[in-house]
Enzyme design. Structure first.
Site, short mmCIF file in Angstrom:
data_model
loop_
_atom_site.label_atom_id
_atom_site.label_comp_id
_atom_site.label_asym_id
_atom_site.label_seq_id
_atom_site.Cartn_x
_atom_site.Cartn_y
_atom_site.Cartn_z
N ASN A 130 -8.41 -2.74 -2.72
CA ASN A 130 -9.81 -2.49 -2.35
C ASN A 130 -10.16 -1.00 -2.37
O ASN A 130 -11.33 -0.63 -2.49
CB ASN A 130 -10.15 -3.11 -0.99
CG ASN A 130 -9.40 -2.50 0.16
OD1 ASN A 130 -8.18 -2.38 0.12
ND2 ASN A 130 -10.10 -2.10 1.20
N HIS A 131 -9.15 -0.13 -2.29
CA HIS A 131 -9.42 1.32 -2.36
C HIS A 131 -9.53 1.83 -3.79
O HIS A 131 -9.94 2.98 -3.99
CB HIS A 131 -8.37 2.11 -1.58
CG HIS A 131 -8.63 2.10 -0.11
ND1 HIS A 131 -9.22 3.15 0.56
CD2 HIS A 131 -8.41 1.14 0.82
CE1 HIS A 131 -9.34 2.83 1.84
NE2 HIS A 131 -8.85 1.62 2.02
N ASP A 139 0.82 -1.22 0.00
CA ASP A 139 0.00 0.00 0.00
C ASP A 139 0.85 1.27 0.00
O ASP A 139 1.87 1.35 0.69
CB ASP A 139 -0.88 0.05 1.25
CG ASP A 139 -1.89 -1.09 1.35
OD1 ASP A 139 -1.68 -2.13 0.70
OD2 ASP A 139 -2.87 -0.91 2.09
N ASP A 175 -4.00 -0.06 -3.62
CA ASP A 175 -4.19 0.99 -2.60
C ASP A 175 -3.22 2.16 -2.80
O ASP A 175 -2.39 2.47 -1.93
CB ASP A 175 -4.13 0.43 -1.17
CG ASP A 175 -5.44 -0.25 -0.76
OD1 ASP A 175 -6.28 -0.52 -1.64
OD2 ASP A 175 -5.62 -0.49 0.45
N HIS A 232 -2.43 -4.79 2.06
CA HIS A 232 -3.76 -4.65 2.69
C HIS A 232 -3.77 -4.49 4.21
O HIS A 232 -4.75 -4.02 4.77
CB HIS A 232 -4.61 -5.86 2.27
CG HIS A 232 -6.08 -5.77 2.54
ND1 HIS A 232 -6.83 -4.63 2.31
CD2 HIS A 232 -6.97 -6.70 2.99
CE1 HIS A 232 -8.11 -4.88 2.60
NE2 HIS A 232 -8.21 -6.12 3.02
N HIS A 236 -1.19 4.58 -0.43
CA HIS A 236 -2.22 5.46 0.16
C HIS A 236 -1.90 6.95 0.09
O HIS A 236 -1.95 7.66 1.10
CB HIS A 236 -2.48 5.05 1.62
CG HIS A 236 -3.42 3.89 1.73
ND1 HIS A 236 -4.70 3.90 1.20
CD2 HIS A 236 -3.28 2.67 2.31
CE1 HIS A 236 -5.30 2.74 1.45
NE2 HIS A 236 -4.45 1.97 2.11
N HIS A 275 -3.75 -7.99 -3.74
CA HIS A 275 -3.89 -7.01 -2.67
C HIS A 275 -4.28 -7.65 -1.34
O HIS A 275 -3.66 -7.41 -0.31
CB HIS A 275 -4.90 -5.93 -3.04
CG HIS A 275 -5.01 -4.90 -1.96
ND1 HIS A 275 -3.99 -4.02 -1.69
CD2 HIS A 275 -5.99 -4.65 -1.04
CE1 HIS A 275 -4.34 -3.26 -0.66
NE2 HIS A 275 -5.54 -3.62 -0.25
#
EC number: 3.1.3.16
Length: 307
Positions: free
Chosen positions: A115-116, A55, A83, A239, A57, A165
């Protein structure tokens, strides 16, 4: 003579300085990316050497640090496990840079869906609001979320390291099961595609109900069976925040890689990337946050789920 990639190289240079591209340039870039991603498989084959990342982010300066430590693309081949957006302050610049690198060096970088990378999640956790703030409308958000539907769901490094992920699904026994479904859609609330992006390994055996409200937890027995059935050596996934940046589970059948140091600018964790060399040997490289220039003045109205 000007290079055919001159415009793209110029865009990448601007993005590396954390400058967002104008909306028409984002739209054109995403159109090109879509043509490339459409051709990729749900289980995208990847050759070694490659550096596997978790990730990000929206922590742009830490992504720049990752490239400083791991090597620039295309000198280093990269596989990112999703992500890219939400929570950090620079989701726009982060995802635009990764997509620009994909268009410029399609064989050198693989970008999976997390998932984002979804319409619903980005409306809650920051990317939608950031697009409104930086562009004055939601067009760029729509352009990117439409593109996210084309991101591959998983990758397979040298037929033996399975990268994704989240984790496994009770509906999926083989990689062919994954190859056969239509990924071009919003991430569903349940079912195999959802599970790949939401599930987590767990200390308990078998399948469990996930506290996240999507996906499942899966035990060592499940990982061992999946790896055996598909002739895999390792499942690499992201994740989950892990304090050292990487964490082994299931007797080294599964590894979690997390590449956002001091997550949410407050968790105090290290980040890591996993280098897989020509001989398929692997090395973790840990890193700390890049020095921060003052953060933008953003009101945080997002709920805190730390998963």
């Amino acid at each position: 003579m000007s290079s055919p990639h001159g415009g793209l190289d110029d865009q990448i240079e601007r993005l590396m300085q954390c400058k967002p591209l104008p909306e028409p340039e984002v739209r054109a870039l995403c159109e090109k990316a879509k043509e490339i991603l459409m051709e990729e498989s749900n289980v995208q084959p990847v050759k070694s050497p490659v550096t596997i990342c978790g990730d990000i982010h929206g922590q742009f300066h830490d992504l720049a640090e990752l490239f400083r430590i791991g090597g620039k693309c295309p000198d280093t081949n990269y596989l990112f496990m999703g992500d890219y957006v939400d929570r950090g302050y620079y989701s726009v610049e982060t995802v635009t840079l990764l997509v620009a690198l994909k268009v410029r060096y399609p064989q050198r970088i693989t970008i999976l869906r997390g998932n984002h990378e979804s319409r619903q999640i980005t409306q809650v956790y920051g990317f939608y609001d950031e697009c409104l703030r930086k562009y004055g409308n939601a067009n760029v958000w729509k352009t990117f979320t439409d593109l996210f539907d084309y991101f591959p769901l998983t990758a397979l490094v040298e037929s033996e390291i399975f990268c994704l992920h989240g984790g496994l699904s009770p509906s999926i026994e083989t990689l062919d099961n994954i190859r056969n479904f239509d990924r071009v859609q919003e991430v569903p609330h349940e079912g195999p595609m959802c599970d790949l992006l939401w599930s987590d390994p767990d200390d308990r055996c078998g399948w469990g109900i996930s506290p996240r409200g999507a996906g499942y937890t899966f035990g060592q027995d499940i990982s061992e069976q999946f790896n055996h059935t598909n002739n895999l050596r390792l499942i690499a996934r992201a994740h989950q925040l892990v304090m050292e940046g990487f964490n082994w589970a299931h007797e080294q059948k599964v590894v979690t890689i997390f590449s956002a140091p001091n997550y949410c600018y407050r968790c105090g964790n290290m980040a890591s990337i996993l280098e897989v060399d020509d001989c398929r040997e692997h090395t973790f490289i840990q890193f700390e946050p890049a020095p921060r220039r003052g953060e933008p003045d953003v009101t945080r109205r997002t709920p805190d789920y730390f998963l």
